[in-house]
Design a protein around this motif. Structure first.
Motif, mmCIF file in Angstrom:
data_model
loop_
_atom_site.group_PDB
_atom_site.id
_atom_site.type_symbol
_atom_site.label_atom_id
_atom_site.label_comp_id
_atom_site.label_asym_id
_atom_site.label_seq_id
_atom_site.Cartn_x
_atom_site.Cartn_y
_atom_site.Cartn_z
ATOM 1 N N ASP A 16 -13.508 42.658 47.868
ATOM 2 C CA ASP A 16 -13.410 43.431 46.625
ATOM 3 C C ASP A 16 -14.250 42.805 45.517
ATOM 4 O OD1 ASP A 16 -11.677 41.268 46.627
ATOM 5 O OD2 ASP A 16 -10.047 42.300 45.606
ATOM 6 N N PHE A 17 -14.277 41.478 45.468
ATOM 7 C CA PHE A 17 -15.114 40.805 44.476
ATOM 8 C C PHE A 17 -16.598 41.080 44.738
ATOM 9 C CE2 PHE A 17 -12.013 37.100 43.329
ATOM 10 C CZ PHE A 17 -11.053 38.043 42.976
ATOM 11 N N GLU A 18 -16.984 41.064 46.013
ATOM 12 C CA GLU A 18 -18.385 41.275 46.371
ATOM 13 C C GLU A 18 -18.835 42.708 46.111
ATOM 14 O OE1 GLU A 18 -20.749 38.652 47.761
ATOM 15 O OE2 GLU A 18 -19.213 37.997 46.330
ATOM 16 N N ILE A 19 -17.960 43.667 46.347
ATOM 17 C CA ILE A 19 -18.301 45.062 46.053
ATOM 18 C C ILE A 19 -18.594 45.225 44.563
ATOM 19 C CG2 ILE A 19 -17.339 47.398 45.883
ATOM 20 C CD1 ILE A 19 -15.942 46.907 48.547
ATOM 21 N N GLU A 20 -17.740 44.653 43.742
ATOM 22 C CA GLU A 20 -17.945 44.719 42.296
ATOM 23 C C GLU A 20 -19.240 44.005 41.898
ATOM 24 O OE1 GLU A 20 -15.836 43.132 38.162
ATOM 25 O OE2 GLU A 20 -14.602 43.437 39.957
ATOM 26 N N GLU A 28 -17.198 52.801 40.257
ATOM 27 C CA GLU A 28 -16.721 52.460 38.917
ATOM 28 C C GLU A 28 -17.623 51.439 38.230
ATOM 29 O OE1 GLU A 28 -12.873 50.138 36.949
ATOM 30 O OE2 GLU A 28 -12.624 51.182 38.869
ATOM 31 N N HIS A 29 -18.254 50.563 39.026
ATOM 32 C CA HIS A 29 -19.062 49.496 38.440
ATOM 33 C C HIS A 29 -20.568 49.762 38.532
ATOM 34 C CE1 HIS A 29 -15.177 47.346 38.929
ATOM 35 N NE2 HIS A 29 -15.563 46.785 37.799
ATOM 36 N N GLY A 30 -20.938 51.000 38.770
ATOM 37 C CA GLY A 30 -22.348 51.361 38.678
ATOM 38 C C GLY A 30 -23.022 51.767 39.964
ATOM 39 N N GLY A 31 -22.353 51.624 41.093
ATOM 40 C CA GLY A 31 -22.925 52.071 42.359
ATOM 41 C C GLY A 31 -22.958 53.589 42.433
ATOM 42 N N GLU A 32 -23.773 54.118 43.329
ATOM 43 C CA GLU A 32 -23.926 55.577 43.394
ATOM 44 C C GLU A 32 -23.654 56.164 44.780
ATOM 45 O OE1 GLU A 32 -27.889 56.305 42.026
ATOM 46 O OE2 GLU A 32 -27.463 55.675 39.952
#
Length: 339
Positions: A265-269, A307-311
């Motif tokens: 989860d940290f790495e995804i963010e 949520e953190h900018g990925g598309e």
């Protein structure tokens, strides 16, 4: 001799009813190889802190992935069993470490069928005391309880870097990844660091340095962390994927003890914040899609990435019933059968 094959997987609740989920979690977390702490402390934590609240939360999560036929893990495991039966002329049994079909019930069935030469295939590519070891120990204990302790058994070892397995893994991934230009995350199920250390027979190698997994050592035969990295490196070599285009991480933490890092989860963010727009995630520790892949990654992970900018986020399915995987199982069985 009457030959037979048993496939071993983790298991699932019988339904999304909190009562069934509670029964499942109680059995799962009572396993001393899963929650490997002082038994008194384990009972206190389980009975007073986990079971009063976790079943309802988990039931809600299971309800998001449940199918009309039932648990995705159970449904797909039965499909695997049937597809293998079509390829080999042997009895193929399926047992779960927790829940149903229970290992005890399947051993009873094998005894009635007169099986006295058994090939054991734990559906875990990597060795961990909480998965591979626990499933095998439970099977052996049930064989003993049912008076079958002296039958001939052959155990398939962890196949984390087997060439044919890596080939099957890549064949299942290729259509979802090749040509997308996406960053690839390999998210493995996490385990506590203490379990990695316990599995080190020398008690002097695993997690002692940052390079322990890259330094040849007998401990690697039972080192989950090393085997996860070995799968990743073998897959990257097979597919020609550069290390810079891959992130290796570990998911699904429990309690507050340190678990294997980096955390998924940290790495995804982090990836999203650093500008990665396309992300494809695979979960090579799982042969079959389940709650941890379908809800934790495909739903929660996607939400976090966007949520953190990925598309563009996609969970690449596990091997499930991919023909290359079924062929891998059939080939292993036929090799044993003809030996």
């Amino acid at each position: 001799m009457a030959k037979g094959v048993i496939l071993l997987n983790l298991g699932s609740p019988d339904s999304t009813d909190p009562k069934d989920v509670r029964t499942y979690l109680d059995e799962f977390l009572s396993d001393p190889r899963v929650l490997d702490i002082n038994p008194i402390v384990r009972t206190i934590i389980l009975k007073l802190f986990i079971l009063p609240t976790r079943p309802k939360q988990s039931a809600e999560a299971y309800s998001k992935v449940w199918t009309g036929e039932g648990s995705p893990l159970i449904v797909t495991s039965y499909q695997q069993q049937e597809l293998v039966k079509e390829k080999v002329d042997l009895p193929i049994y399926l047992a779960m470490r927790y829940g149903n079909p229970s290992t005890a019930s399947i051993v009873s069935e094998m005894k009635k069928d007169g099986i006295d030469d058994l090939l054991i295939i734990p559906l875990y590519p990597h060795y961990a005391m909480s998965s591979y070891e626990s499933a095998v120990v439970e099977l052996m204990e049930q064989l003993d309880k049912h008076g079958m302790a002296k039958i001939k058994t052959t155990l398939v070892q962890p196949f984390y870097k087997d060439d044919d397995y890596i080939e099957a893994l890549w064949e299942s991934i290729r259509p979802h990844y090749e040509g997308t230009g996406a960053h690839l995350m390999m998210s493995y199920h996490g385990i506590p660091e203490r379990q990695v250390k316990k599995s080190d027979p020398s008690h002097a190698h695993c997690l002692t340095t940052n390079k322990c997994c890259d330094t040849p050592h007998p401990a690697h035969a039972t080192c989950y962390r090393h085997q996860c990295f070995a799968t990743s490196y073998a897959l990257m070599a097979k597919a020609g994927i550069h290390h810079d285009d891959v992130t290796i991480s570990f998911q699904s933490r429990l309690l507050k003890d340190p678990w294997l890092k980096p955390y998924t989860d940290f790495e995804i963010e982090r990836l999203a914040k650093e500008g990665v727009k396309k992300l494809r995630v695979i979960c090579p520790a799982f042969i079959t899609d389940c709650l941890e892949t379908l809800e934790e990654i495909a739903m929660e992970g996607k939400e976090e990435f966007l949520e953190h900018g990925g598309e563009d986020f996609e969970l690449i399915p596990c091997l499930n019933t991919h023909p290359a995987w079924i062929n891998w199982l059939a080939k292993r069985i036929e090799t044993w059968q003809n030996a």
